[in-house]
Design a protein around this motif. Structure first.
Motif, short mmCIF file in Angstrom:
data_model
loop_
_atom_site.label_atom_id
_atom_site.label_comp_id
_atom_site.label_asym_id
_atom_site.label_seq_id
_atom_site.Cartn_x
_atom_site.Cartn_y
_atom_site.Cartn_z
N ARG A 69 0.95 -1.08 0.23
CA ARG A 69 0.04 -0.06 0.05
C ARG A 69 0.88 1.22 0.13
N ASP A 70 1.95 1.13 0.80
CA ASP A 70 2.61 2.54 0.81
C ASP A 70 3.73 2.50 -0.22
N ASN A 71 4.03 1.64 -1.15
CA ASN A 71 4.99 1.77 -2.34
C ASN A 71 4.53 2.81 -3.43
N GLN A 72 5.47 3.64 -3.72
CA GLN A 72 5.24 4.84 -4.49
C GLN A 72 4.96 4.26 -5.89
N ASN A 73 5.09 3.07 -6.23
CA ASN A 73 4.83 2.46 -7.47
C ASN A 73 3.60 2.00 -7.51
N LYS A 74 2.78 1.93 -6.58
CA LYS A 74 1.52 1.31 -6.35
C LYS A 74 0.51 2.23 -7.37
N SER A 75 0.55 3.36 -7.22
CA SER A 75 -0.37 4.34 -8.03
C SER A 75 -0.06 4.31 -9.29
N SER A 76 1.05 4.16 -9.80
CA SER A 76 1.48 4.16 -11.28
C SER A 76 1.04 2.80 -11.87
N ILE A 77 1.15 1.90 -11.13
CA ILE A 77 0.51 0.54 -11.45
C ILE A 77 -1.12 0.55 -11.89
N GLU A 78 -1.79 1.13 -10.62
CA GLU A 78 -3.14 1.13 -10.68
C GLU A 78 -3.69 2.18 -11.59
N ALA A 79 -3.01 3.11 -12.05
CA ALA A 79 -3.37 4.19 -13.22
C ALA A 79 -3.25 3.42 -14.45
N CYS A 80 -2.80 2.62 -14.77
CA CYS A 80 -2.42 2.06 -16.12
C CYS A 80 -3.81 1.79 -16.68
N PRO A 81 -4.07 2.32 -17.93
CA PRO A 81 -5.47 1.99 -18.47
C PRO A 81 -5.81 0.46 -19.32
N SER A 82 -4.67 -0.07 -19.66
CA SER A 82 -4.87 -1.07 -20.42
C SER A 82 -3.47 -2.06 -19.92
N VAL A 83 -3.74 -3.25 -20.49
CA VAL A 83 -2.79 -4.23 -20.40
C VAL A 83 -1.54 -4.02 -20.98
N GLY A 84 -1.47 -3.09 -22.01
CA GLY A 84 -0.35 -2.75 -22.77
C GLY A 84 0.39 -1.91 -21.86
N HIS A 85 -0.34 -0.84 -21.41
CA HIS A 85 0.39 -0.02 -20.70
C HIS A 85 1.06 -0.61 -19.49
N LEU A 86 0.32 -1.57 -18.76
CA LEU A 86 0.79 -2.17 -17.64
C LEU A 86 2.04 -2.84 -18.05
N LEU A 87 2.06 -3.54 -19.00
CA LEU A 87 3.27 -4.25 -19.37
C LEU A 87 4.40 -3.43 -19.61
N ASN A 88 4.26 -2.23 -20.25
CA ASN A 88 5.38 -1.09 -20.28
C ASN A 88 5.85 -0.77 -18.97
N GLU A 89 4.77 -0.42 -18.16
CA GLU A 89 5.05 -0.01 -16.58
C GLU A 89 6.08 -1.10 -15.83
N VAL A 90 5.87 -1.99 -15.97
CA VAL A 90 6.43 -3.24 -15.46
C VAL A 90 7.82 -3.54 -16.02
N PHE A 91 7.85 -3.37 -17.39
CA PHE A 91 9.18 -3.19 -17.80
C PHE A 91 10.05 -2.18 -17.46
N GLU A 92 9.61 -0.94 -17.22
CA GLU A 92 10.24 0.44 -16.71
C GLU A 92 10.74 -0.02 -15.34
#
Length: 590
Positions: free
Chosen positions: A419-442
């Motif tokens: 919950r307190d991880n700063q990356n959680k919000s960027s993961i939850e904000a991803c609007p598609s699976v493609g965006h999420l894949l790119n976020e995890v790569f980064e």
């Protein structure tokens, strides 16, 4: 630095100095003690800090206080006046020189120790900045540096005309730019020298250079006063010489492959070709806002529509975003487009450009970057984003389909993002699976890619200008090159379908407006509503003229964007982008 001393203290110091032969040492020879004064003597010429002391004493600091600096300036202005009173111009118009320092070192490399050449053919004339000096009674040694290197000036009182030796001792300071003529001599200690018969002050320096022992070490001041940085730290100038060689080699490489250099507008009605916040300016005569370009892509593609088949531009790009060791608001790229080719062609071109640049500046394809050994030997690794993410995290994104909720749950659990991880919000904000894949790569992969790696086949959602992959739905024919965990290049098989392109750009605009609305809503809950909203929100518009150009027909093509600043960082082992940009953007000094 030069300061006025109390007469009694000055007399005592001079008395101490008289115990041995009086001499003044500058440059690479470290003195037991040095005396300085504000009178027109050789000591005041040093322009460096001077103290009486023992073996471990050094000038107190590389920073010159404002009062001391002004005292030095006042003394040197008096010297300017004295030069003019003697009929000498301290700011010359011209100097005829026959050689550079490096040329003399090369021509006379075989001259023996103690030899002097006095024939007319061996008379030379050089010019440059004085960076060190030593004086011994009727003999003085000055180190002159020009653009090519350094050489010693050997000055004997008997060989100089009239009162020039006295002028040398009393009116010449470290930092002055001199022209000197004379014969060639190699001293008994092996130092190639110009045995000076005449000299002229070409430019009188009014401010002291940083002291020899500390140099210019204040990082902010080095960037803010790059001209002083290059004088005090010659290796800095070498970086910019290498940068020039790299850009020259890039041009040679692409032009040898038939590419034509073109120029596209810096001021644009719509900033497109990338996802970035633009700088906005206002044109008075037109009465409208204009944008500094965030990419050269869309205009270069117009050139393909117009009939050019291989075009490129090396130019400045402007993005109104944050600063870091890898980001500057203005930076340099090469963008190039080739008709009738795909992204495989651009991978080969990228390898060719970088390896040729490496050989040009370093002579080898193995280099050390900040303690990491990098091999540029071809071919470089080529792997898909899906496989790299699976390799690093174990997550196989091909299993999720369009189930974004399931994908986010697996990512949060696998990466242990609480919950307190700063990356959680960027993961939850991803609007598609493609965006999420790119976020995890980064988050999980990018920083681990130390050796040159082409990351292939990006999701369609994050690649609005790339052609759909011919074999894998939902992906594009796009690659990015990573070296030392940093993106170096970005390339596509270019999208040429005008209807598909319009649809993707319209979706990009919709997503951007949605993001802006969220930022405004979030800012309304804070005490700084206007500032918070403005910091994150900016407008994105369609470039209708580009879409019109596509409707006339653009041939199949591939395109590449390569960050030149990051390439120079890699090839010069520079830790920060500010080290390879001569005049980086800095906060206004208070």
């Amino acid at each position: 630095m030069e300061v006025a001393l109390h007469p009694l203290r000055l007399k005592q110091l001079l008395h101490l100095a008289a115990a041995s032969k009086p001499h003044f040492l500058f440059g690479n020879i470290r003195p037991l003690f040095i005396v300085r004064c504000s009178s027109s003597s050789s000591s005041s010429a040093a322009g460096t800090a001077v103290v009486a002391g023992g073996r471990n004493r050094r000038p107190p600091s590389s920073a010159t206080s404002t009062s001391d600096r002004e005292a030095v300036r006042a003394i040197r202005i008096k010297k300017v006046q004295e030069l003019r009173s003697k009929g000498l111009d301290p700011y010359a118009y011209k100097w005829e020189r026959t050689h550079t320092a490096d040329q003399l070192q090369e021509i006379y490399r075989n001259l023996g120790n103690g030899e002097e050449l006095t024939t007319e053919s061996d008379r030379v004339s050089i010019a440059g900045r004085i960076v060190a000096r030593r004086a011994f009674g009727k003999l003085a040694f000055l180190t002159l540096r020009d653009d090519s290197g350094t050489i010693q000036l050997y000055c004997e009182k008997e060989k100089l005309l009239s009162d020039q030796f006295e002028h040398l001792k009393t009116l010449v300071d470290i930092g002055d730019i001199l022209g000197a003529s004379g014969s060639i001599k190699r001293t008994e200690k092996g130092e190639l020298s110009v045995c000076v018969t005449s000299f002229s002050i070409l430019t009188k320096s009014l401010l002291p250079l940083p002291d020899k022992y500390h140099g210019l070490t204040d990082i902010d001041k080095r960037y803010r006063q790059r001209y002083v940085d290059m004088i005090a730290n010659p290796e800095v100038a070498d970086t910019f010489r290498k940068r020039a060689k790299i850009i020259s080699e890039i041009r040679k490489t692409v032009e040898s492959a038939g590419f034509v250099e073109v120029e596209t507008p810096v001021l644009q009605g719509a900033a497109g070709g990338a996802e970035a916040r633009p700088f906005i300016t206002y044109h008075n005569s037109l009465g409208q806002d204009l944008y500094l370009r965030i990419a050269t892509e869309l205009h270069l593609k117009r050139m393909l529509v117009g009939g050019f088949e291989k075009v490129y531009e090396i130019g400045r790009i402007f993005r109104n975003e944050g600063l870091s060791t890898r980001h500057n608001p203005e930076f340099t790229t090469i963008e190039m487009y080739e008709a009738y080719s795909d992204y495989e062609s651009m991978m080969n071109m990228t390898e060719e450009i970088i390896t040729r640049c490496a050989l040009t500046v370093n002579g080898k394809l193995t280099l050390d970057y900040q303690g990491v050994e990098i091999s540029l030997e071809r071919p470089w690794r080529r792997e898909t984003m899906h496989n790299l993410v699976k390799e690093a995290t174990g997550i196989d994104f091909t299993k999720f389909g369009d189930d974004l909720t399931a994908a986010k749950e697996v990512v949060l659990q696998t990466l242990d993002i609480g919950r307190d991880n700063q990356n959680k919000s960027s993961i939850e904000a991803c609007p598609s699976v493609g965006h999420l894949l790119n976020e995890v790569f980064e988050l999980a992969v990018e920083s681990q890619l130390l050796q040159p790696t082409f990351v292939l086949d990006y999701p369609l959602e994050v690649s609005p200008l790339a052609k759909p992959h011919r074999r894998h739905a939902g992906l594009t024919e796009r690659f990015e090159l990573f070296v030392c965990g940093r993106e170096m290049a970005n390339a596509f098989s270019e999208l040429t379908d005008p209807l598909d392109q319009r649809q993707r750009l319209e979706e990009q605009v919709r997503q951007h407006k949605k993001k802006n609305a969220a930022l405004v809503s979030e800012a309304s809950d804070t005490d700084n509503k206007d500032k918070d909203a403005d910091d994150g929100a900016y407008e994105v518009t369609l470039d209708e003229d580009f879409l019109t150009a596509l409707e006339y027909g653009m041939p199949p093509a591939s395109g590449l964007g390569l960050g030149i600043d990051r390439l120079v960082m890699l090839l010069t082992n520079s830790a920060s982008i500010r080290d390879v940009i001569a005049f980086p953007v800095l906060k206004t000094q208070q």
